[in-house]
Motif scaffolding. Structure first.
Motif, PDB file in Angstrom:
ATOM      1  N   LEU A 167       1.910   3.332   9.193  1.00 16.25           N
ATOM      2  CA  LEU A 167       1.128   3.359   7.952  1.00 16.25           C
ATOM      3  C   LEU A 167      -0.199   4.090   8.167  1.00 16.25           C
ATOM      4  O   LEU A 167      -0.680   4.799   7.282  1.00 16.25           O
ATOM      5  N   SER A 184      -1.469   7.319   6.099  1.00 15.69           N
ATOM      6  CA  SER A 184      -2.745   7.333   5.374  1.00 15.69           C
ATOM      7  C   SER A 184      -3.580   8.546   5.749  1.00 15.69           C
ATOM      8  O   SER A 184      -4.206   9.176   4.893  1.00 15.69           O
ATOM      9  N   ILE A 237      -6.910   4.415   1.620  1.00 11.79           N
ATOM     10  CA  ILE A 237      -5.457   4.522   1.416  1.00 11.79           C
ATOM     11  C   ILE A 237      -4.737   3.506   2.297  1.00 11.79           C
ATOM     12  O   ILE A 237      -3.827   2.799   1.846  1.00 11.79           O
ATOM     13  N   VAL A 255      -2.111   0.741   1.119  1.00 11.01           N
ATOM     14  CA  VAL A 255      -0.731   0.793   1.624  1.00 11.01           C
ATOM     15  C   VAL A 255      -0.368  -0.504   2.346  1.00 11.01           C
ATOM     16  O   VAL A 255       0.734  -1.027   2.181  1.00 11.01           O
ATOM     17  N   THR A 256      -1.325  -1.041   3.132  1.00 11.21           N
ATOM     18  CA  THR A 256      -1.012  -2.288   3.846  1.00 11.21           C
ATOM     19  C   THR A 256      -0.918  -3.461   2.878  1.00 11.21           C
ATOM     20  O   THR A 256      -0.284  -4.470   3.184  1.00 11.21           O
TER      21      THR A 256
END
Lengths: 114, 393
Positions: B61, B65, B371, B375-376
């Protein structure tokens, strides 16, 4: 992108409608011949006054030079003045070791201009 | 500042302006963090290093990002950003620059696929257990395929592994390519070396692992979750190994330049002693490599005392990410501070408020962290660990 191109008569020009302005060519030029045109937002260089030479005129710097130190002509024409100079005079190139095959020749140049 | 103070010796008339600004320093820096984070995740995904497992998905991830932001500094820097996309449609293959769009896109696809496969089970479970817009979000992320039978998951894993195997050379290619952009410029003696891609790659791995360690510690502190010290120390160990490779190559380049002493050595010496003297010897080599190298070596010898080790590792990682930024600076800015005449130097003066100034660089560099936070939140990467801890409880 290929915004830089060679015209049929051998002049290297920049297509201002095509250049994205990444300036990689400026970094790559060993002679500092290219610059960034901030008005156009593109790379730019000497055009040999392409607008003049295509009408049979000389580049402005050649015409304006008070001592006639600059010569300009057609290298494809074997009888042209520039070809005679290249054949007969002691001429040199700048940074020939880089293999860029420049079309600017210097008469009586012992070493690079500094 | 007066022009005389900025220019020394003879420079070509067109050179008075430095063309590649701090944004172009940021571009290889961000790309390097992407490649490094991805390679750190492959230590688990490809090489089966189970101690890295707690951060493996988080590393993917992180790579995504930063990858999403990687082309932004380039785009902002272009004289015509609106034409930027044309590099994909009308590429001129004699220019190294023309490969960027393809290499970047190919790598983005690999990273997205790898993430999708690693998270597919979680996504499907979330899709089946949630309602409303969340259901729609996760169903779309699952591409409306909800098969999480054992066989399907097994197939996923097999495919993900194959993909990660392609991913390593792709990550290496992405960043090696960035190095080649500089290494291929024969007009510039500070850039022109075939070592450049591999130097870039090693420093990329170093910076990526260091960033991953820092982000992992911060994430665990925010979530008030215990840190897996085995994982942390294992990452630190890999960081140490790659630091050795990195410094070997960086010094090899300098030593061969100095030993060969070609015609450009005078200007290189001036660059190293005057223009980038502090950022090269002080920040890049001493702060960014030597001190972390010693600290990480000490970590290997200390028994137990996990908190002390964690502090030493954190300090090393902070120094490493600063050092690698200095390395990018020394390459990008340093290379432009010597004139193509080889008998003059120029000075880059960063501007704060301008399109290519420090402010946009700071904003762009903050984006990947934002980001990553988003995303997490959508795809929590910590699930495995928590379930394991719950089982232990």
């Amino acid at each position: 992108m290929g915004a830089t191109y060679t015209t049929k008569d051998g002049v290297v020009l920049v297509d201002y409608d095509y250049c994205i302005g990444c300036r990689y060519c400026i970094q790559g030029c060993p002679y500092g011949a290219r610059y960034f045109n901030t008005e156009k937002g593109t790379a730019d260089k000497c055009t040999w006054c392409y607008h003049r030479i295509t009408k049979g005129l000389l580049p402005a710097c050649v015409q304006a030079c008070p001592t006639g130190a600059r010569k300009f002509g057609d290298m494809l024409d074997k009888n042209s003045e520039v070809n005679k100079i290249i054949d007969e005079e002691r001429i040199n190139l700048l940074k020939p070791d880089l293999g860029t095959k420049p079309k600017v020749f210097y008469i009586g140049l012992d070493r690079e201009v500094k | 500042m007066m022009l005389e103070n900025l220019v020394w010796g003879y420079v070509y008339p067109n050179e008075s302006e430095i063309q590649w600004s701090i944004l172009i320093v940021l571009y290889p820096y961000i790309t390097g963090l992407v490649a490094g984070a991805f390679i750190a995740s492959s230590l688990y995904h490809v090489f089966g290093k189970n101690e890295i497992k707690p951060v493996a998905r988080f590393a993917l991830l992180t790579a995504l990002s930063f990858l999403l932001v990687a082309m932004l500094p380039l785009l902002v820097h272009l004289g015509h950003p609106e034409r930027g996309i044309e590099i994909m449609f009308t590429p001129h293959l004699t220019s190294a620059m023309s490969g960027f769009g393809y290499i970047f896109s190919f790598y983005l696809i690999i990273v997205v696929l790898e993430i999708w496969l690693s998270f597919r089970e979680d996504i499907v479970k979330k899709a089946l257990s949630s309602h409303g817009w969340k259901e729609l979000l996760y169903s779309s992320l699952a591409l409306f395929s909800f098969d999480i039978s054992e066989k399907a998951l097994h197939d996923d894993e097999k495919f993900a592994r194959k993909l990660a195997i392609i991913g390593i050379p792709s990550a290496a290619f992405l960043h090696g390519y960035v190095g080649f952009i500089f290494g291929g410029i024969k007009a510039n003696p500070w850039w022109s070396t075939p070592l450049m891609p591999i130097i870039f790659l090693m420093s990329a791995i170093v910076s990526g692992i260091a960033l991953l360690i820092l982000l992992y510690i911060v994430a665990m502190k925010i979530r008030k979750h215990a840190i897996d010290h085995k994982c942390l120390q294992s990452l630190a160990h890999y960081l140490w190994i790659f630091l050795i490779l990195d410094v070997t190559l960086e010094l090899l380049e300098i030593i061969s330049m100095k030993y060969a002493s070609r015609e450009d050595i005078d200007i290189i010496n001036r660059l190293l002693s005057d223009k980038i003297g502090f950022t090269f010897w002080g920040v890049q080599l001493t702060l960014g490599i030597l001190i972390p190298f010693i600290l990480l070596l000490m970590v290997n010898f200390i028994k137990k005392r996990d908190t002390l080790k964690m502090i030493m590792i954190s300090i090393s990682c902070i120094f490493v990410v600063i050092g690698v930024f200095a390395m990018r600076w020394n390459v990008v800015i340093g290379g432009q501070e010597i004139s193509k005449s080889l008998v003059g130097t120029l000075t880059y003066v960063p501007v704060f408020f301008s399109r290519e100034g420090v402010l946009p660089a700071i904003i762009i560099f903050m984006l990947p962290f934002i980001i990553l936070r988003v995303v997490t939140a959508i795809l929590p990467p910590w699930k495995d660990m928590e379930e394991e801890t719950q089982k232990l409880d």
